[in-house]
Design a protein around this motif. Structure first.
Motif, PDB file in Angstrom:
ATOM      1  N   THR A 149       0.766  -1.121  -0.082  1.00 13.71           N
ATOM      2  CA  THR A 149       0.038  -0.061   0.035  1.00 13.71           C
ATOM      3  C   THR A 149       0.859   1.287   0.044  1.00 13.71           C
ATOM      4  O   THR A 149       0.339   2.354  -0.001  1.00 13.71           O
ATOM      5  CB  THR A 149      -0.843   0.039   1.067  1.00 13.71           C
ATOM      6  OG1 THR A 149      -0.409  -0.008   2.429  1.00 13.71           O
ATOM      7  CG2 THR A 149      -1.872  -1.093   1.148  1.00 13.71           C
ATOM      8  N   LYS A 150       2.107   1.026   0.026  1.00 12.67           N
ATOM      9  CA  LYS A 150       3.084   2.328   0.018  1.00 12.67           C
ATOM     10  C   LYS A 150       3.704   2.649  -1.349  1.00 12.67           C
ATOM     11  O   LYS A 150       3.294   1.815  -2.374  1.00 12.67           O
ATOM     12  CB  LYS A 150       4.161   2.035   1.073  1.00 12.67           C
ATOM     13  CG  LYS A 150       3.887   1.862   2.455  1.00 12.67           C
ATOM     14  CD  LYS A 150       4.693   2.543   3.237  1.00 12.67           C
ATOM     15  CE  LYS A 150       3.947   2.660   4.623  1.00 12.67           C
ATOM     16  NZ  LYS A 150       4.351   1.348   5.310  1.00 12.67           N
ATOM     17  N   VAL A 151       4.369   3.432  -1.693  1.00  9.75           N
ATOM     18  CA  VAL A 151       4.797   3.860  -2.818  1.00  9.75           C
ATOM     19  C   VAL A 151       5.622   2.754  -3.812  1.00  9.75           C
ATOM     20  O   VAL A 151       5.186   2.631  -4.832  1.00  9.75           O
ATOM     21  CB  VAL A 151       5.804   5.204  -2.932  1.00  9.75           C
ATOM     22  CG1 VAL A 151       6.364   5.442  -4.251  1.00  9.75           C
ATOM     23  CG2 VAL A 151       5.134   6.081  -2.129  1.00  9.75           C
ATOM     24  N   PRO A 152       6.552   1.979  -3.099  1.00  8.37           N
ATOM     25  CA  PRO A 152       7.164   0.755  -3.834  1.00  8.37           C
ATOM     26  C   PRO A 152       6.158   0.087  -4.512  1.00  8.37           C
ATOM     27  O   PRO A 152       6.359  -0.538  -5.676  1.00  8.37           O
ATOM     28  CB  PRO A 152       8.330   0.229  -3.148  1.00  8.37           C
ATOM     29  CG  PRO A 152       8.354   1.296  -1.886  1.00  8.37           C
ATOM     30  CD  PRO A 152       7.216   1.963  -1.643  1.00  8.37           C
ATOM     31  N   GLY A 153       5.282  -0.494  -3.642  1.00 10.36           N
ATOM     32  CA  GLY A 153       4.141  -1.550  -4.227  1.00 10.36           C
ATOM     33  C   GLY A 153       3.546  -1.133  -5.315  1.00 10.36           C
ATOM     34  O   GLY A 153       3.371  -1.864  -5.962  1.00 10.36           O
ATOM     35  N   GLY A 154       3.242   0.411  -5.400  1.00  7.52           N
ATOM     36  CA  GLY A 154       2.587   0.532  -6.495  1.00  7.52           C
ATOM     37  C   GLY A 154       3.199   0.724  -7.750  1.00  7.52           C
ATOM     38  O   GLY A 154       2.735   0.194  -8.569  1.00  7.52           O
ATOM     39  N   PHE A 155       4.481   1.053  -7.633  1.00  4.81           N
ATOM     40  CA  PHE A 155       5.286   1.023  -8.804  1.00  4.81           C
ATOM     41  C   PHE A 155       5.699  -0.427  -9.391  1.00  4.81           C
ATOM     42  O   PHE A 155       5.190  -0.691 -10.656  1.00  4.81           O
ATOM     43  CB  PHE A 155       6.686   1.460  -8.527  1.00  4.81           C
ATOM     44  CG  PHE A 155       6.682   2.937  -8.622  1.00  4.81           C
ATOM     45  CD1 PHE A 155       6.534   3.685  -9.825  1.00  4.81           C
ATOM     46  CD2 PHE A 155       7.349   3.884  -7.469  1.00  4.81           C
ATOM     47  CE1 PHE A 155       6.666   5.033  -9.895  1.00  4.81           C
ATOM     48  CE2 PHE A 155       7.443   5.053  -7.632  1.00  4.81           C
ATOM     49  CZ  PHE A 155       7.230   5.635  -8.924  1.00  4.81           C
ATOM     50  N   ILE A 190      11.764   2.027  -2.644  1.00  2.91           N
ATOM     51  CA  ILE A 190      12.436   1.320  -1.447  1.00  2.91           C
ATOM     52  C   ILE A 190      13.554   2.041  -0.860  1.00  2.91           C
ATOM     53  O   ILE A 190      13.430   2.396   0.529  1.00  2.91           O
ATOM     54  CB  ILE A 190      12.622  -0.118  -1.722  1.00  2.91           C
ATOM     55  CG1 ILE A 190      11.225  -0.614  -2.156  1.00  2.91           C
ATOM     56  CG2 ILE A 190      12.886  -0.780  -0.334  1.00  2.91           C
ATOM     57  CD1 ILE A 190      11.538  -2.255  -2.577  1.00  2.91           C
ATOM     58  N   ALA A 191      14.625   2.350  -1.639  1.00  2.79           N
ATOM     59  CA  ALA A 191      15.639   3.041  -1.014  1.00  2.79           C
ATOM     60  C   ALA A 191      15.341   4.353  -0.373  1.00  2.79           C
ATOM     61  O   ALA A 191      15.618   4.639   0.882  1.00  2.79           O
ATOM     62  CB  ALA A 191      16.733   3.163  -1.878  1.00  2.79           C
ATOM     63  N   PHE A 192      14.383   5.095  -0.992  1.00  4.00           N
ATOM     64  CA  PHE A 192      14.181   6.509  -0.442  1.00  4.00           C
ATOM     65  C   PHE A 192      13.181   6.267   0.721  1.00  4.00           C
ATOM     66  O   PHE A 192      13.293   7.021   1.673  1.00  4.00           O
ATOM     67  CB  PHE A 192      13.154   7.070  -1.337  1.00  4.00           C
ATOM     68  CG  PHE A 192      13.999   8.204  -2.279  1.00  4.00           C
ATOM     69  CD1 PHE A 192      14.162   9.515  -2.015  1.00  4.00           C
ATOM     70  CD2 PHE A 192      14.876   7.590  -3.548  1.00  4.00           C
ATOM     71  CE1 PHE A 192      15.049  10.335  -2.648  1.00  4.00           C
ATOM     72  CE2 PHE A 192      15.559   8.453  -4.249  1.00  4.00           C
ATOM     73  CZ  PHE A 192      15.702   9.810  -3.842  1.00  4.00           C
ATOM     74  N   MET A 193      12.427   5.202   1.249  1.00  2.22           N
ATOM     75  CA  MET A 193      11.835   4.970   2.343  1.00  2.22           C
ATOM     76  C   MET A 193      12.765   4.728   3.533  1.00  2.22           C
ATOM     77  O   MET A 193      12.384   5.200   4.588  1.00  2.22           O
ATOM     78  CB  MET A 193      11.072   3.420   2.247  1.00  2.22           C
ATOM     79  CG  MET A 193       9.672   3.617   1.512  1.00  2.22           C
ATOM     80  SD  MET A 193       8.869   1.984   1.511  1.00  2.22           S
ATOM     81  CE  MET A 193       8.274   1.771   3.108  1.00  2.22           C
TER      82      MET A 193
END
Lengths: 211, 190
Positions: A176-182, B181-184
């Motif tokens: 549900t966070k940004v990486p998951g979307g991409f 993921i890195a930026f997280m």
């Protein structure tokens, strides 16, 4: 597109053949930004569809009046007016959803789907075709972002349209966070491309068999 | 002074508009094939966002005075469109070489949602004039950072042997996911 475009064909073209998310790669920000739960996808899609249909219709009606040189500012004003209407409507009648979708609602103004359709379709075609195109593109967008949202919701929070469907499932919060979307969109795109290739191959095979 | 530092780090790394909040994805994926064009695009966007943050803040005060807050979206997007046009005309006269290099990307800045998102964020958070301008500038630098990083990775990806189904957008999307993921990792820095 064929020379004699019919309403049905235009509608289908927007819905499937030139699906804005998977073929044209337009409107990526709301596609990724709001798709953490399936309901968000539906509301965002319908809001965009409304703006798209209205702006397509008006720009098509005004296409002979708007001078070519100042067409971009004219389009912006038409689109921004409808977006403001949607925004005020949502603030009044569904404040909860407006709070979740946040600034993505006013940002429909800069959604490139709407600009692209105004410039490349509505400005060149009659109102009935523009209407069909807006509806097809809008629903195509709604369906694809709702699918994306549903996948992310199931894996990311174990729910489907807000209902618990996987009891005892440990949610994978990163979806549900940004990486998951991409990553979800990337994988969906791979699958859609593969499906398209399979369809063209089968069509070619059928043509060969007929000949 | 510390507020300014928080804005600086926050907007560039922690709340990076592209990698942490999903704004400006279209130019991020569209203009990230070459490092040169990515840098040029980033700089043009930085200029436009900085000036736009300044101008929209002033205009918002006017709207507040007149009680016309609901016109915010229309006014802001028109100002941004005009500003992009001004930048384009000015560059054409003053620095034809830079204009040539940026070419097609200049008009695209209007539909970059970072510009509008920053302008609205400044108003929502209640920043002053100086903070708004700084926030705009730093957000744009964050956008440039993400854009140039992805362009660098994609240049390398072109040279390496990728499976056919990963080439183009799917590969770029998955790469962006890994970058996100890195930026997280910057989360919780401030």
């Amino acid at each position: 597109m064929a020379k004699k475009a019919t309403v049905g064909k235009t509608f289908f073209n927007g819905l499937v053949t030139e699906n804005p998310t998977f073929t044209l790669m337009l409107g990526m920000c709301p596609t990724l930004g709001v798709t953490t739960a399936a309901w968000n996808g539906i509301y965002m899609g319908l809001a965009t569809t409304f703006v798209l249909v209205c702006s397509n219709l008006f720009i098509s009606l005004l296409r002979k009046i708007i001078p070519d040189k100042v067409r971009i500012p004219c389009y912006i004003i038409v689109i921004a007016s409808f977006v403001t209407m949607v925004d005020l409507f949502m603030q009044a009648f569904m404040p909860d959803m407006r709070a979740i979708l946040g600034s993505y609602i006013p940002l429909i103004v800069v959604n490139c789907i709407i600009f692209a359709r105004a410039e490349s379709f509505a400005a060149k075609n009659g109102p009935h075709l523009a209407l069909a195109d807006g509806l097809g593109m809008g629903l195509g967008f709604t369906i694809s972002i709702t699918c994306l949202a549903a996948i992310r919701e199931i894996i990311g929070s174990g729910k489907f349209f807000g209902m618990e469907i996987l009891p005892g499932y440990e949610p994978m919060a990163i979806m549900t966070k940004v990486p998951g979307g991409f990553i979800t969109l990337g994988i969906m795109m791979i699958l859609v491309n593969a499906a398209k290739k399979a369809i063209t191959r089968r069509r070619a095979a059928r043509k060969e068999a007929a000949a | 002074m510390s507020t300014f530092f928080v804005i600086l780090i926050g907007q560039i790394l922690v709340n990076n508009y592209v990698m942490c909040q999903f704004y400006g994805i279209c130019p991020f994926l569209g203009v990230s094939k070459k490092v040169d064009t990515a840098t040029g695009m980033g700089l043009a966007v930085t200029f436009v966002i900085t000036v736009a943050s300044f101008v929209t803040w002033l205009l918002q005060q006017l709207l507040n005075m007149a009680g016309l807050q609901y016109l915010q979206t229309i006014v802001f997007i028109l100002v941004i469109a005009v500003l992009v046009q001004v930048v384009e005309t000015a560059l054409k006269k003053l620095s034809p070489s830079l204009y040539q290099a940026l070419g097609v990307y200049l008009p695209l800045i209007t539909t970059n949602c970072v510009v509008l998102a920053v302008a609205q964020k400044n108003i929502d958070v209640g920043y002053g004039l100086l903070e708004s301008t700084l926030c705009g500038c730093c957000s744009a630098l964050g956008f440039t950072l993400a854009l140039v990083l992805l362009a660098g990775i994609r240049e390398r990806m072109e040279e390496s042997e990728m499976p056919a189904w990963m080439q183009g957008f799917p590969g770029a999307l998955i790469m962006s996911g890994l970058m996100a993921i890195a930026f997280m990792g910057f989360g919780g820095l401030i």
